[in-house]
Design a protein around this motif. Structure first.
Motif, PDB file in Angstrom:
ATOM      1  N   GLU A  15      14.055  11.862  -1.859  1.00  0.00           N
ATOM      2  CA  GLU A  15      14.899  11.715  -0.678  1.00  0.00           C
ATOM      3  C   GLU A  15      14.098  11.614   0.614  1.00  0.00           C
ATOM      4  OE1 GLU A  15      17.662  14.940  -0.809  1.00  0.00           O
ATOM      5  OE2 GLU A  15      18.686  14.180  -2.608  1.00  0.00           O
ATOM      6  N   ALA A  16      12.757  11.423   0.461  1.00  0.00           N
ATOM      7  CA  ALA A  16      11.863  11.235   1.610  1.00  0.00           C
ATOM      8  C   ALA A  16      11.904  12.402   2.581  1.00  0.00           C
ATOM      9  CB  ALA A  16      12.175   9.925   2.324  1.00  0.00           C
ATOM     10  N   LEU A  17      12.051  13.606   2.045  1.00  0.00           N
ATOM     11  CA  LEU A  17      12.026  14.799   2.895  1.00  0.00           C
ATOM     12  C   LEU A  17      10.596  15.289   3.133  1.00  0.00           C
ATOM     13  CD1 LEU A  17      15.035  16.775   1.365  1.00  0.00           C
ATOM     14  CD2 LEU A  17      15.011  15.293   3.382  1.00  0.00           C
ATOM     15  N   VAL A  18       9.649  14.721   2.382  1.00  0.00           N
ATOM     16  CA  VAL A  18       8.230  15.040   2.590  1.00  0.00           C
ATOM     17  C   VAL A  18       7.476  13.737   2.807  1.00  0.00           C
ATOM     18  CG1 VAL A  18       8.266  17.159   1.229  1.00  0.00           C
ATOM     19  CG2 VAL A  18       7.798  15.004   0.093  1.00  0.00           C
ATOM     20  N   ASP A  19       6.399  13.807   3.584  1.00  0.00           N
ATOM     21  CA  ASP A  19       5.603  12.625   3.868  1.00  0.00           C
ATOM     22  C   ASP A  19       4.534  12.440   2.808  1.00  0.00           C
ATOM     23  OD1 ASP A  19       6.960  12.014   6.216  1.00  0.00           O
ATOM     24  OD2 ASP A  19       5.694  13.364   7.400  1.00  0.00           O
ATOM     25  N   VAL A  20       4.299  11.195   2.445  1.00  0.00           N
ATOM     26  CA  VAL A  20       3.239  10.877   1.491  1.00  0.00           C
ATOM     27  C   VAL A  20       1.947  10.715   2.280  1.00  0.00           C
ATOM     28  CG1 VAL A  20       2.461   9.292  -0.292  1.00  0.00           C
ATOM     29  CG2 VAL A  20       4.899   9.723   0.018  1.00  0.00           C
ATOM     30  N   THR A  21       1.166  11.758   2.346  1.00  0.00           N
ATOM     31  CA  THR A  21      -0.091  11.721   3.088  1.00  0.00           C
ATOM     32  C   THR A  21      -1.189  12.343   2.229  1.00  0.00           C
ATOM     33  OG1 THR A  21       0.151  13.914   4.084  1.00  0.00           O
ATOM     34  CG2 THR A  21       1.188  12.062   5.232  1.00  0.00           C
TER      35      THR A  21
ATOM     36  N   PHE B   6      17.026   2.954 -18.398  1.00  0.00           N
ATOM     37  CA  PHE B   6      15.837   3.249 -17.581  1.00  0.00           C
ATOM     38  C   PHE B   6      15.040   1.979 -17.295  1.00  0.00           C
ATOM     39  CE2 PHE B   6      11.245   4.264 -17.438  1.00  0.00           C
ATOM     40  CZ  PHE B   6      11.233   4.977 -16.243  1.00  0.00           C
ATOM     41  N   ARG B   7      14.722   1.774 -16.007  1.00  0.00           N
ATOM     42  CA  ARG B   7      13.870   0.667 -15.587  1.00  0.00           C
ATOM     43  C   ARG B   7      12.569   1.245 -15.035  1.00  0.00           C
ATOM     44  NH1 ARG B   7      17.606  -3.859 -12.457  1.00  0.00           N
ATOM     45  NH2 ARG B   7      19.010  -4.320 -14.234  1.00  0.00           N
ATOM     46  N   PRO B   8      11.431   0.821 -15.580  1.00  0.00           N
ATOM     47  CA  PRO B   8      10.150   1.390 -15.147  1.00  0.00           C
ATOM     48  C   PRO B   8       9.788   1.025 -13.716  1.00  0.00           C
ATOM     49  CG  PRO B   8       9.790  -0.440 -16.653  1.00  0.00           C
ATOM     50  CD  PRO B   8      11.255  -0.174 -16.664  1.00  0.00           C
ATOM     51  N   SER B   9       9.732   2.029 -12.853  1.00  0.00           N
ATOM     52  CA  SER B   9       9.299   1.879 -11.466  1.00  0.00           C
ATOM     53  C   SER B   9       8.884   3.254 -10.975  1.00  0.00           C
ATOM     54  CB  SER B   9      10.425   1.320 -10.589  1.00  0.00           C
ATOM     55  OG  SER B   9      11.452   2.278 -10.407  1.00  0.00           O
ATOM     56  N   VAL B  10       8.183   3.293  -9.853  1.00  0.00           N
ATOM     57  CA  VAL B  10       7.732   4.581  -9.317  1.00  0.00           C
ATOM     58  C   VAL B  10       8.932   5.469  -8.999  1.00  0.00           C
ATOM     59  CG1 VAL B  10       6.510   5.720  -7.427  1.00  0.00           C
ATOM     60  CG2 VAL B  10       5.615   3.585  -8.385  1.00  0.00           C
TER      61      VAL B  10
ATOM     62  N   GLN C 235       0.820  -1.206   0.000  1.00  0.00           N
ATOM     63  CA  GLN C 235       0.000   0.000   0.000  1.00  0.00           C
ATOM     64  C   GLN C 235       0.858   1.263   0.000  1.00  0.00           C
ATOM     65  OE1 GLN C 235      -3.404  -0.043  -0.358  1.00  0.00           O
ATOM     66  NE2 GLN C 235      -3.081   2.146  -0.720  1.00  0.00           N
ATOM     67  N   GLU C 236       1.988   1.210   0.693  1.00  0.00           N
ATOM     68  CA  GLU C 236       2.886   2.365   0.728  1.00  0.00           C
ATOM     69  C   GLU C 236       3.370   2.731  -0.672  1.00  0.00           C
ATOM     70  OE1 GLU C 236       7.013   3.855   2.920  1.00  0.00           O
ATOM     71  OE2 GLU C 236       6.257   1.822   3.240  1.00  0.00           O
ATOM     72  N   GLU C 237       3.711   1.716  -1.463  1.00  0.00           N
ATOM     73  CA  GLU C 237       4.176   1.974  -2.832  1.00  0.00           C
ATOM     74  C   GLU C 237       3.039   2.495  -3.695  1.00  0.00           C
ATOM     75  OE1 GLU C 237       6.539  -0.243  -6.521  1.00  0.00           O
ATOM     76  OE2 GLU C 237       5.846  -1.406  -4.790  1.00  0.00           O
ATOM     77  N   ARG C 238       1.835   1.971  -3.485  1.00  0.00           N
ATOM     78  CA  ARG C 238       0.683   2.430  -4.258  1.00  0.00           C
ATOM     79  C   ARG C 238       0.354   3.886  -3.918  1.00  0.00           C
ATOM     80  NH1 ARG C 238      -4.272  -1.498  -3.866  1.00  0.00           N
ATOM     81  NH2 ARG C 238      -4.947  -0.142  -5.581  1.00  0.00           N
ATOM     82  N   ASP C 239       0.486   4.228  -2.632  1.00  0.00           N
ATOM     83  CA  ASP C 239       0.238   5.615  -2.223  1.00  0.00           C
ATOM     84  C   ASP C 239       1.269   6.561  -2.843  1.00  0.00           C
ATOM     85  OD1 ASP C 239      -1.889   4.774  -0.708  1.00  0.00           O
ATOM     86  OD2 ASP C 239      -0.803   4.794   1.200  1.00  0.00           O
ATOM     87  N   LEU C 240       2.524   6.131  -2.875  1.00  0.00           N
ATOM     88  CA  LEU C 240       3.564   6.945  -3.493  1.00  0.00           C
ATOM     89  C   LEU C 240       3.291   7.115  -4.985  1.00  0.00           C
ATOM     90  CD1 LEU C 240       6.255   8.455  -3.418  1.00  0.00           C
ATOM     91  CD2 LEU C 240       7.422   6.252  -3.715  1.00  0.00           C
TER      92      LEU C 240
END
Length: 241
Positions: free
Chosen positions: A197-203, A140-144, A88-93
């Motif tokens: 760099e995960a400096l912001v939260d995915v909310t 290039f490799r397709p990923s989020v 779910q975390e990856e889907r949210d991102l």
């Protein structure tokens, strides 16, 4: 001498800053009517005008290429968002990245439209969207995560390209437009870099439409473009805590 209230001083400084912003925008935009803009372009000799139109056309092509890059990236992000086998975390991102890609793509579409109009005003034929396409790098490799990184790379290159072209542009309106677009592309890069760099939260509270709230740094409405950061109010600084 009358003692000045500190709040009056703050208010005075704010009015001065607002006044400077208004004067700057007015001198660059609204103070220049259509005839004055035409005259400023005609003052540049034909060879330099043709060279300027050619330089701007390379940026038109680059903007359309970036639009196509986001279109291709959106396919990957949509698939990741809708893949129930993923965490779910990856889907949210992926959902957030898709929202950002959509908003940023709209900015680049607005940039391409204004640049195309500017090229036309210089007497040249602007590049069409169907004449350019984006090709991902061979590795290039397709990923989020890789879509976000690819987008950040392209936004950084775009900002640098605008800066380099700006140095050789003579027409004041064209210089103003390029500077206003360059600033927004830099904002795009910094937002993407912070997310990577995960400096912001995915909310859910992170509103993609407000991350970079305007397509231009300063208003280009009078030149055929869109709104700038002047439209944004100051953030409140009197919150408790």
């Amino acid at each position: 001498m009358k003692t000045q209230n500190p709040s009056d001083s703050v208010l005075a400084r704010r009015r001065i800053l607002q006044g400077l912003a208004t004067v700057t925008a007015a001198s660059a935009l609204t103070a220049c009517g259509l005839n004055e803009r035409t005259n400023s372009q005609n003052q540049v000799n034909p060879i330099d005008r043709a060279r300027e139109a050619g330089a701007l056309n390379t940026l038109v092509a680059a903007e359309y290429m970036t639009v196509d890059a986001y279109t291709q990236g959106a396919v990957i992000l949509t698939a990741a968002r809708d893949d129930t086998s993923r965490a779910q975390e990856e889907r949210d991102l992926a959902a957030l990245a898709l929202a950002l890609a959509t908003q940023f793509q709209e900015d680049h579409t607005a940039h391409a439209a204004l640049l195309s109009e500017t090229v036309s005003r210089l007497g040249a034929t602007p590049v069409r969207a169907d004449e350019v396409s984006f090709t991902p790098p061979p590795n290039f490799r397709p990923s989020v995560g890789n879509v976000l990184k690819l987008a950040a790379n392209e936004e950084r290159r775009s900002a640098i390209s605008f800066n380099r072209v700006l140095k050789g542009i003579q027409t004041p309106d064209s210089r103003f437009i390029l500077a206003s677009i360059e600033g927004v592309d830099t904002q795009h890069f910094m937002v993407l870099k912070a997310l990577i760099e995960a400096l912001v939260d995915v909310t859910p509270a992170l509103d993609a439409a407000q991350v970079v709230p305007q397509p231009f740094v300063a208003s280009t409405v009078s030149l055929g473009g869109g709104n700038g950061l002047e439209e944004q109010p100051d953030l409140a600084v009197n919150d408790q805590g």
